[in-house]
Design an enzyme around this catalytic site. Structure first.
Site, PDB file in Angstrom:
ATOM      1  CB  SER A   1      24.355-138.091  15.327  1.00 48.56           C
ATOM      2  OG  SER A   1      23.922-136.839  14.825  1.00 48.56           O
ATOM      3  CE  LYS A   2      23.112-140.847   7.221  1.00 45.09           C
ATOM      4  NZ  LYS A   2      23.482-139.823   6.275  1.00 45.09           N
ATOM      5  NE  ARG A   3      18.979-136.254  12.806  1.00 46.16           N
ATOM      6  CZ  ARG A   3      18.470-136.235  14.042  1.00 46.16           C
ATOM      7  NH1 ARG A   3      18.292-135.091  14.667  1.00 46.16           N
ATOM      8  NH2 ARG A   3      18.139-137.355  14.636  1.00 46.16           N
TER       9      ARG A   3
ATOM     10  N   GLY B   1      27.083-134.591  10.788  1.00 44.88           N
ATOM     11  CA  GLY B   1      27.927-134.632   9.597  1.00 44.88           C
ATOM     12  C   GLY B   1      27.193-134.062   8.391  1.00 44.88           C
ATOM     13  CG  ASP B   2      23.881-136.148   6.760  1.00 43.05           C
ATOM     14  OD1 ASP B   2      24.950-136.565   6.264  1.00 43.05           O
ATOM     15  OD2 ASP B   2      22.920-136.896   7.021  1.00 43.05           O
TER      16      ASP B   2
END
Ligand code: GLU
Length: 508
Positions: A266-268, A270-271
């Site tokens: 998920s994008k999370r 990546g962050d």
């Protein structure tokens, strides 16, 4: 299988930026088409107006272009089966929904969203989940229960309705998935009466997707695993619409998993771990939130494609580097695995390093020039090429070129404190002044020649190499980094090298 023209589609919904998993789906479709001499089509599935995000469609198209996954038919491209945006095909779907009602495969449902919500809440209070379907439909407000006149009256009165699929009871729906093999779903156990046509006059994903795949003569539906639960409904829709003979084959791709822990990337993630999950930078039009992209992070599209190809597919050999073209020759769905594949951000960098090293010095210099311009540096092509050649091996990304080479273009204004403490002794200034004199005598300012003169002088003086080389480097580059010292001297030029040594003597 009979000789059917391979036609595959990538069918994203423009609800936000395209996740790298979506790009992988596009890639596998593209490769499958290439392998079979078929056609790769882009269809924009924008029937859900509530989830429409401005800019998302352009983002999808730009991402595909950046990756080299150019469709042969699609919005803005054209083709014999257009339009390729479902919102522009709106008029087309109603007749298929009506056909399904007439043949008894679907029905009108007048229940309001509030009524359904109440039922859902009541079920939840009993620790159950509400499903509009086989067990409940007879008690609800729909054309299965109401008389024909009542239904007509409601429709004439303009009452809002949806059209729902009438899931046959207790039926095993079996289908051969090209990756998963035979998959069977029992209708009573797992399927509800999905809405096919909404009160806003738009079809839902299920109806539009099946109708369009049929009308666009799609031969293979290759999509993410999250759509596997929709397959039985789609299979039944082909049957209900009388299109079984030309039903496409299905292939559901495995998930891309988080680098650590369980679940889908998920994008999370990546962050948290500092890597992009989107192909291009994306600015959310509502919140202004910026998500990083592979392109802007300095990845080459070749590297991005290469790493995506190996997420879920393997060549069956040890080979790891593949061009898009090569992939199009060897790709096969048989070598796509069922289980999810874990994304490794370090491996992604490693792929980029490979493609970075593959580039010629001239290519990298071209990419480096805009960065130099941004830094206000003016340098000849010859110098940029020479610097890039010198530092290339130390880099994985174009963005690192500046960090590794800034001192070639700008003189140090500060000197690394630790190095100064350790290397700059009482007599260093005096010694370096003598080196300046020696450098003045060098006529042919080339690394080898400088080294020769320097070494002869050092031997004569019996000075330790370290005692001079380290402060000399400090004077030239401001710290203890960089390639061979004489190469640095050559690239800086005689005048600049001497000037830097003099400045250091003054300042330190
Ligand atoms: N519109 C769906 C999506 O956003 C398409 C799924 C499919 O390929 O059938 O992924």
């Amino acid at each position: 299988m009979s000789e059917r023209k391979v036609r595959v589609r990538f069918a994203p919904s423009p609800t936000g930026p395209l996740h790298m998993g979506g790009v992988r789906t596009a890639l596998f479709n593209y490769l499958f088409a290439k392998k079979h001499g078929g056609e790769f089509i882009l269809r924009i599935e924008d029937t859900d107006q509530t989830r429409f995000v401005p800019g998302a469609e352009d983002y999808i198209i730009e991402s595909l272009n950046w990756c080299g996954l150019t469709p042969v038919e699609g919005p803005g491209i054209g083709g014999d089966f257009g339009p390729y945006r479902q919102s522009e095909r709106k008029e087309l779907y109603k007749k298929y929904a009506d056909q399904l009602v007439e043949s008894g495969w679907a029905y009108y449902a007048f229940d309001t969203p509030e009524e359904i919500d109440t039922l859902r809440q009541a079920a939840e209070a009993n620790k159950e989940t509400f499903a509009y379907g086989i067990a409940t439909r007879d008690k609800l407000n729909n054309s299965l229960k109401l008389s024909e006149e009542e239904v007509q009256q409601k429709i004439t009165a303009g009452e809002a309705y949806v059209i729902r699929f009438k899931m046959p009871a207790d039926t095993d729906v079996s289908e051969d998935d090209l990756i998963r093999g035979n998959v069977t779903f029992n209708t009573t156990k797992s399927l509800d009466d999905k809405v096919l046509f909404k009160s806003d006059g738009m079809p839902t994903y299920h109806l539009a997707n099946v109708v369009d795949d049929h009308l666009m003569e799609i031969s293979h539906v290759i999509r993410g695993e999250e759509w596997l639960p929709s397959m039985p409904l789609h299979v039944l829709l082909y049957k209900a619409l009388g299109w079984e003979a030309t039903k496409p084959r299905f292939a559901h791709l495995p998930l891309i998993l988080k680098p650590v822990g369980k679940g889908k990337l998920s994008k999370r993630d990546g962050d948290k771990l500092g890597f992009p999950v989107f192909p291009l930078l994306w600015t959310d039009p509502k919140t202004g939130d910026v998500s990083r992209g592979y392109r802007e992070d300095g990845y080459f599209p070749e590297a991005f494609i290469n790493l995506l190809a190996l997420l879920g597919w393997n060549p069956g050999t040890e080979q790891e580097f593949f061009s898009l073209e090569e992939l199009g020759e060897i790709f096969s769905l048989e070598r796509v695995v069922k289980s999810g594949s874990r994304f490794d951000p370090e491996k992604a960098k490693w792929f980029n390093k490979h493609y970075f090293q593959q580039k010629s010095v001239e290519e990298l210099s071209e990419l480096f020039k805009p960065i130099l311009a941004e830094k206000g540096v003016e340098a000849s092509d010859e110098k940029v090429n020479a610097v890039v050649a010198e530092i290339k091996e130390r880099c994985e990304f174009v963005s690192e070129l500046w960090d590794q080479s800034s001192y070639f273009f700008v003189a140090p204004t500060e000197y690394d404190e630790k190095t100064v403490k350790k290397r700059w002794k009482e007599n260093t200034s005096a010694q370096l002044s003598e080196i300046v004199n020696v450098f003045e005598t060098v006529e042919n300012w080339k690394a080898d020649a400088i080294k020769e003169v320097f070494s002869a002088f050092m031997t004569e003086k019996e000075w330790g190499f370290g005692a001079i080389m380290n402060p000399l480097r400090l004077a030239l580059v401001g710290g203890n980094m960089g390639p061979d010292l004489f190469v640095i001297c050559e690239l800086l030029g005689k005048e600049e090298s001497i000037a830097r040594i003099k400045t250091a003597i003054e300042k330190i």
